[in-house]
Design an enzyme around this catalytic site. Structure first.
Site, PDB file in Angstrom:
ATOM      1  N   HIS A 136      10.023  30.052  20.066  1.00 41.72           N
ATOM      2  CA  HIS A 136      11.062  30.643  19.221  1.00 41.72           C
ATOM      3  C   HIS A 136      10.368  31.373  18.072  1.00 41.72           C
ATOM      4  CE1 HIS A 136      15.145  30.037  16.922  1.00 41.72           C
ATOM      5  NE2 HIS A 136      14.674  31.245  16.808  1.00 41.72           N
ATOM      6  N   GLU A 204      11.813  37.863  14.570  1.00 44.64           N
ATOM      7  CA  GLU A 204      11.016  36.756  14.033  1.00 44.64           C
ATOM      8  C   GLU A 204      10.060  37.234  12.946  1.00 44.64           C
ATOM      9  OE1 GLU A 204      11.241  33.382  14.601  1.00 44.64           O
ATOM     10  OE2 GLU A 204      13.101  34.015  15.553  1.00 44.64           O
ATOM     11  N   HIS A 208      11.089  36.079   9.151  1.00 52.79           N
ATOM     12  CA  HIS A 208      10.259  34.959   8.682  1.00 52.79           C
ATOM     13  C   HIS A 208       8.884  35.373   8.149  1.00 52.79           C
ATOM     14  CE1 HIS A 208      13.214  32.088  10.111  1.00 52.79           C
ATOM     15  NE2 HIS A 208      13.292  32.786  11.232  1.00 52.79           N
TER      16      HIS A 208
END
Ligand code: NAG
Ligand code: NAG
Ligand code: NAG
Ligand code: NAG
Length: 332
Positions: A136, A204, A208
């Protein structure tokens, strides 16, 4: 001889003085494959020392440094109703199908270890996807478990960037690309707009990695090429993920995907914790009580790319699963 002895004694005294830091893995400092500067190994691990580390250390100390490696278990959605409401006969039929595909769910043993070892040395090889938890992402929570997101819009990868081309061709990392295409996939659980894998990779990094101060392009040495930080981030994430073979961690405790029976949440937690330095690991489920996510937690000494990751307990709720957890097979 006396001089030699004297040196030995000095060495032993020196060693005992630096003893506390000997647990730190210095090998990274000199052999890092990442283009980052040297970091003082006496800096604390993130989240372990409330003393403010000065801004001049911003390439060596992750301020929001509770790191999580998150994995998906992208089970076969068609099997939920069989598991929960199915008859013995329908479960038996699933059993037979899986069993006949051979090689797998029930015959683990040495071959699995050797397959994994081979996979580790040859990422493009053959770890079967139905036995792999997929990637993930790698996230940096604040030390209290909350988090920031989309911290630096100017660094973000736009939809118009072709990440496949960027990684495989412009940065010439075809092995990384192959691994990502197989194991970093956009699943039903990802909550990412669009369904292509690069859309998950883009999301992602943007959400992040732009919040990680040690991932800032200014922390990289050499001539910076646009999106180099993103490509290196992807490489690091796959590297950490390769150390976390959740399927194997569970199978060692006899926990294998099946529609026949559910498992006790505590048994799953214990199996994962045993493989994470006895630290608690987060187990996530859907509202049907089906396992679909795992988070491993770390604190970090040094940078995201070249630092030392130390296993720690999860932060916040330990699970959203019920006491009985379905661990369902993946589609083949
Ligand atoms: C916390 O970090 C500071 C600066 O690195 C250091 O001087 C101090 O001794 C550390 N405290 C503890 C309890 O580790
Ligand atoms: C199982 O059966 C119950 C009762 O008929 C139904 O409400 C539920 O939606 C079913 N669950 C699944 C996953 O099929
Ligand atoms: C499916 O296979 C497992 C493992 O061999 C076995 O324990 C279980 O009883 C089987 N379930 C059914 C319904 O046949
Ligand atoms: C992205 O680049 C790859 C490799 O160069 C190419 O095969 C693919 O068609 C491109 N995708 C788009 C949407 O342009």
């Amino acid at each position: 001889m006396i001089a030699f002895r004297h040196k030995m004694v000095s060495a032993i005294i020196l060693l005992s003085l630096v003893g506390p830091i000997l647990s730190y893995d210095f090998s990274n400092m000199f052999t890092s494959q990442y283009p980052v500067g040297w970091c003082n190994p006496f800096l604390p691990y993130s989240c372990e020392n409330i003393t403010q580390v000065s801004d001049s250390q911003s390439c060596c100390f992750e301020k929001d440094g509770l790191m999580l490696l998150a994995q998906f278990w992208d089970y076969d959605l068609d099997l939920v109703s069989v598991a929960i409401n199915g008859t013995d006969a329908s479960k038996q039929a699933v059993n037979t199908t899986i069993y006949q595909q051979g090689a797998g769910y029930f015959g683990i043993g040495d071959w699995l270890k050797s397959a994994w070892d081979q996979f580790r040395t040859d990422p493009s090889s053959t770890m079967p996807i139905e036995k792999s938890f997929t990637i993930h992402g790698l996230w940096s929570d604040k030390c209290d478990g909350s988090y920031e997101q989309y911290c630096q819009p100017d660094l973000e990868i736009a939809d118009s960037v072709n990440l496949t081309d960027l990684i495989g061709n412009k940065f010439n990392k075809p092995e990384l690309l192959t691994l990502m295409q197989k194991y970093w996939i956009n699943t039903a659980s990802s909550n990412v707009a669009g369904d292509s894998n690069p859309q998950l990779w883009e999301h992602e990094y943007n959400k992040h990695a732009t919040c990680m101060n040690t991932m800032n392009p200014s922390c990289l040495v050499g001539n910076y090429r646009q999106f180099e930080a993103a490509v290196l981030f992807y490489q690091k994430v796959t590297e950490i993920w390769e150390q976390l073979n959740t399927y194997e961690f569970l199978s060692k405790f006899g926990i294998l995907p099946t529609v026949s029976n559910s498992y006790k949440l505590t048994d799953i937690q214990q199996a994962l914790s045993r493989n994470h330095g006895d630290k608690q690991v987060y187990v996530g489920c859907t509202s049907d009580g089906v396992l679909n996510e795992i988070y491993y937690y770390y604190v970090l000494k040094g940078s995201v790319l070249a630092g030392d990751y130390k296993q720690v307990d999860l932060m916040g709720p330990a699970s959203n699963c019920r006491e009985d957890v379905w661990y369902l097979p993946k589609p083949n």
